[in-house]
Design a protein around this motif. Structure first.
Motif, PDB file in Angstrom:
ATOM      1  N   VAL A 362      31.651  20.418  29.765  1.00  0.00           N
ATOM      2  CA  VAL A 362      32.393  20.597  31.015  1.00  0.00           C
ATOM      3  C   VAL A 362      33.054  21.967  31.053  1.00  0.00           C
ATOM      4  O   VAL A 362      33.014  22.664  32.080  1.00  0.00           O
ATOM      5  N   LEU A 363      33.662  22.397  29.940  1.00  0.00           N
ATOM      6  CA  LEU A 363      34.338  23.692  29.901  1.00  0.00           C
ATOM      7  C   LEU A 363      33.351  24.835  30.125  1.00  0.00           C
ATOM      8  O   LEU A 363      33.623  25.763  30.910  1.00  0.00           O
ATOM      9  N   LEU A 364      32.196  24.783  29.474  1.00  0.00           N
ATOM     10  CA  LEU A 364      31.185  25.834  29.660  1.00  0.00           C
ATOM     11  C   LEU A 364      30.678  25.870  31.098  1.00  0.00           C
ATOM     12  O   LEU A 364      30.510  26.943  31.684  1.00  0.00           O
ATOM     13  N   VAL A 365      30.445  24.704  31.664  1.00  0.00           N
ATOM     14  CA  VAL A 365      29.935  24.626  33.034  1.00  0.00           C
ATOM     15  C   VAL A 365      30.949  25.195  34.016  1.00  0.00           C
ATOM     16  O   VAL A 365      30.606  25.986  34.905  1.00  0.00           O
ATOM     17  N   LEU A 366      32.216  24.815  33.860  1.00  0.00           N
ATOM     18  CA  LEU A 366      33.255  25.282  34.788  1.00  0.00           C
ATOM     19  C   LEU A 366      33.441  26.794  34.701  1.00  0.00           C
ATOM     20  O   LEU A 366      33.615  27.467  35.720  1.00  0.00           O
ATOM     21  N   ILE A 367      33.396  27.339  33.497  1.00  0.00           N
ATOM     22  CA  ILE A 367      33.515  28.795  33.341  1.00  0.00           C
ATOM     23  C   ILE A 367      32.296  29.483  33.953  1.00  0.00           C
ATOM     24  O   ILE A 367      32.406  30.526  34.610  1.00  0.00           O
ATOM     25  N   GLY A 368      31.118  28.882  33.775  1.00  0.00           N
ATOM     26  CA  GLY A 368      29.912  29.453  34.383  1.00  0.00           C
ATOM     27  C   GLY A 368      29.983  29.476  35.899  1.00  0.00           C
ATOM     28  O   GLY A 368      29.521  30.426  36.536  1.00  0.00           O
ATOM     29  N   PHE A 369      30.601  28.462  36.480  1.00  0.00           N
ATOM     30  CA  PHE A 369      30.725  28.398  37.935  1.00  0.00           C
ATOM     31  C   PHE A 369      31.600  29.517  38.499  1.00  0.00           C
ATOM     32  O   PHE A 369      31.497  29.846  39.685  1.00  0.00           O
ATOM     33  N   VAL A 370      32.452  30.104  37.666  1.00  0.00           N
ATOM     34  CA  VAL A 370      33.284  31.229  38.117  1.00  0.00           C
ATOM     35  C   VAL A 370      32.396  32.399  38.534  1.00  0.00           C
ATOM     36  O   VAL A 370      32.667  33.098  39.517  1.00  0.00           O
ATOM     37  N   PHE A 371      31.294  32.616  37.799  1.00  0.00           N
ATOM     38  CA  PHE A 371      30.363  33.703  38.140  1.00  0.00           C
ATOM     39  C   PHE A 371      29.723  33.465  39.502  1.00  0.00           C
ATOM     40  O   PHE A 371      29.457  34.415  40.242  1.00  0.00           O
ATOM     41  N   LEU A 372      29.455  32.190  39.828  1.00  0.00           N
ATOM     42  CA  LEU A 372      28.830  31.872  41.106  1.00  0.00           C
ATOM     43  C   LEU A 372      29.811  32.014  42.264  1.00  0.00           C
ATOM     44  O   LEU A 372      29.401  32.235  43.400  1.00  0.00           O
ATOM     45  N   ARG A 373      31.099  31.879  41.980  1.00  0.00           N
ATOM     46  CA  ARG A 373      32.107  31.905  43.039  1.00  0.00           C
ATOM     47  C   ARG A 373      32.690  33.301  43.261  1.00  0.00           C
ATOM     48  O   ARG A 373      33.067  33.657  44.374  1.00  0.00           O
ATOM     49  N   SER A 374      32.756  34.110  42.209  1.00  0.00           N
ATOM     50  CA  SER A 374      33.377  35.431  42.304  1.00  0.00           C
ATOM     51  C   SER A 374      32.475  36.411  43.038  1.00  0.00           C
ATOM     52  O   SER A 374      31.251  36.248  43.081  1.00  0.00           O
ATOM     53  N   GLU A 375      33.091  37.449  43.596  1.00  0.00           N
ATOM     54  CA  GLU A 375      32.340  38.424  44.385  1.00  0.00           C
ATOM     55  C   GLU A 375      31.729  39.535  43.537  1.00  0.00           C
ATOM     56  O   GLU A 375      30.828  40.230  43.997  1.00  0.00           O
ATOM     57  N   SER A 376      32.218  39.722  42.321  1.00  0.00           N
ATOM     58  CA  SER A 376      31.691  40.784  41.462  1.00  0.00           C
ATOM     59  C   SER A 376      32.023  40.455  40.015  1.00  0.00           C
ATOM     60  O   SER A 376      32.836  39.569  39.726  1.00  0.00           O
ATOM     61  N   LEU A 377      31.391  41.184  39.089  1.00  0.00           N
ATOM     62  CA  LEU A 377      31.709  40.991  37.675  1.00  0.00           C
ATOM     63  C   LEU A 377      33.151  41.374  37.375  1.00  0.00           C
ATOM     64  O   LEU A 377      33.809  40.762  36.521  1.00  0.00           O
ATOM     65  N   TYR A 378      33.662  42.382  38.093  1.00  0.00           N
ATOM     66  CA  TYR A 378      35.065  42.775  37.892  1.00  0.00           C
ATOM     67  C   TYR A 378      35.985  41.626  38.305  1.00  0.00           C
ATOM     68  O   TYR A 378      36.952  41.314  37.595  1.00  0.00           O
ATOM     69  N   HIS A 379      35.691  41.017  39.441  1.00  0.00           N
ATOM     70  CA  HIS A 379      36.490  39.883  39.907  1.00  0.00           C
ATOM     71  C   HIS A 379      36.407  38.730  38.907  1.00  0.00           C
ATOM     72  O   HIS A 379      37.414  38.066  38.611  1.00  0.00           O
ATOM     73  N   THR A 380      35.214  38.492  38.370  1.00  0.00           N
ATOM     74  CA  THR A 380      35.056  37.446  37.353  1.00  0.00           C
ATOM     75  C   THR A 380      35.925  37.745  36.137  1.00  0.00           C
ATOM     76  O   THR A 380      36.589  36.850  35.600  1.00  0.00           O
TER      77      THR A 380
END
Length: 470
Positions: A362-380
């Motif tokens: 669950v922790l890995l999946v939730l952190i991975g979802f941040v990349f899908l939601r953020s607008e850029s790598l800097y934002h991530t």
């Protein structure tokens, strides 16, 4: 046109069902009704000639391509050139629209919504899959373009999936049977999906936008505290699951009302005990599509080096399918690294604690979802820095209590459905409950009706927690 609008629920869907089943004895006319409904649905929702033209071109191009591939396969000297050409043009169309969207974000007009056709990623994969099926000899090129057009444009799955093989879809098109039980089951599944979106996913959207925007501002004054960011991380995962599974439920339900069975796209993914297990349960039709068509087409033997290459290419492509930016590429690469590590280190066999494995997943999946939601790598990076208390942000402030007070009900229901209900569902009913099965079905019917009425009220009143918070 969206599934959760009054125009769809009160007008488009009833009219489609009426004409579809009124022509049940005339299969050709029934098929024309289904195609007309699907194309009308897309035209009304796309708001532009470019999207509609792209859909028609993909239908015509891949239908003709299937015949070209089949003709080549009948020759003694077979060639991969036709399938490469057809699939290459599909990929080119997909890439051009994606790149145009990137240029638009840097100031080029017109708008992204106009440039990227609705459901582009889904119907492109359907077209490619059909051509590869013909190439592999799993299906014959259909002489009737009507069947193929319905397959690609079938409105329940056109915008959000799930994917289905042409061979499985064709045998269900225009069967000409009216089954009231199947229509009722489909309506129930549609209402469950509608409830997931309106009563849970949409109610959490405002909070997620707030947390990610606050994290992106990069200001000491507005920087979110650690507890708020962790809450945002969790709620983002809940919202993403319910928005995607809601559309899958609505698609399966609508198709069922039309007498067509679509495959499941989710299978209780948060029961997973590893990331490998998670991706067997999440967006199952997409993952199986890449496994079936891409991996078989490149035809690599399964030694260690080739497994690694296989997995890397697959996950980079999956990332690019979700989005043409570095965030999605990095997300795909991150999944590849973890999956290959789990494979070669036999994670599931060596780690015996189910609790640890589930928390880890669950922790890995939730952190991975941040990349899908953020607008850029800097934002991530900003968000993850706030998450792990690396940006000198505070630990807690009053906003956490405010949001919890507003979100507790949809969040509690979401947590129950994600983490508790799947395990309770596995248990068999006791003899006492089985005797009350008739009353349970009656109670379920009443519950579905009440959910439907509540959803209609939410649509009519345009209700959302974002309004109350503002």
């Amino acid at each position: 046109m969206a599934f959760d609008t009054i125009s769809f629920i009160a007008l488009f869907l009833p009219v489609t069902l009426l004409f579809y089943y009124a022509t049940v004895r005339y299969l050709k006319i029934q098929q024309l009704v289904l195609l007309a409904a699907s194309l009308s649905f897309y035209w009304l929702g796309s708001e532009g000639w470019l999207s509609f033209s792209t859909l028609l071109f993909v239908i015509g191009w891949n239908w003709l391509g299937g015949h070209l591939i089949e003709r080549q396969q009948r020759k003694k000297k077979k060639s991969i050139l036709p399938v490469t050409l057809i699939v290459g043009v599909d990929i080119l169309i997909f890439s051009l629209f994606r790149f145009t969207a990137i240029f638009q974000t840097n100031g080029w007009q017109p708008s992204v919504d106009w440039l990227i056709p609705l459901g582009l990623a889904w119907f492109i994969l359907q077209g490619i899959g059909y051509c590869i099926e013909v190439y592999l000899g799993e299906t014959a090129a259909d002489k009737n373009i009507l069947h193929f057009a319905i397959y690609v444009s079938f409105f329940p799955k056109l915008i959000h999936g799930p994917l289905i093989d042409f061979s499985k879809m064709k045998e269900q098109i225009g069967v000409g049977i009216f089954d009231i039980a199947q229509v009722g089951a489909g309506a129930q599944r549609f209402i469950i999906g509608l409830s997931k979106k309106l009563l849970i996913a949409d109610q959490l959207a405002y909070f997620i936008n707030y947390v990610f925007v606050q994290s992106a501002i990069d200001s000491v004054i507005t920087q979110p505290p650690v507890t708020l960011v962790w809450l945002g991380l969790f709620v983002n995962g809940v919202q993403l699951y319910f928005i995607l599974s809601a559309y899958a439920d609505m698609a399966i339900g609508l198709a069922g009302m039309l007498g067509i069975r679509l495959p499941e796209n989710f299978n209780h993914p948060f029961k997973a005990t590893s990331l490998t297990d998670f991706w067997r349960r999440w967006q199952m039709t997409v993952i199986s599509w890449f496994r079936k068509y891409f991996l078989r087409l490149i035809n690599l033997e399964l030694n260690r080096d080739q497994i690694t290459i296989n997995l890397l290419l697959t996950w980079l492509l999956i990332g690019l399918w979700f989005g043409f930016d570095w965030n999605h590429v990095f997300w795909g690469a991150l999944n590849f690294v973890i999956l290959i590590a789990e494979h070669f280190f036999s994670f599931s066999e060596r780690v015996h604690s189910l609790l640890f494995r589930r928390v880890y997943t669950v922790l890995l999946v939730l952190i991975g979802f941040v990349f899908l939601r953020s607008e850029s790598l800097y934002h991530t990076g900003q968000f993850l820095g706030d998450l792990f208390w690396l940006n000198n942000n505070g630990f807690y402030d009053a906003r956490v209590a405010v949001f919890l007070r507003e979100l507790w009900l949809p969040l509690l229901i979401g947590v129950y459905l994600m983490f508790v209900h799947p395990f309770l569902k596995e248990r068999e009913y006791s003899a006492k409950w089985k005797k009350q099965a008739q009353w349970l079905r009656f109670g379920q019917m009443i519950g579905i009706i009440l959910l439907y009425i509540l959803c209609l009220l939410f649509i009519l009143l345009d209700f959302g927690l974002g309004q109350t918070l503002v």
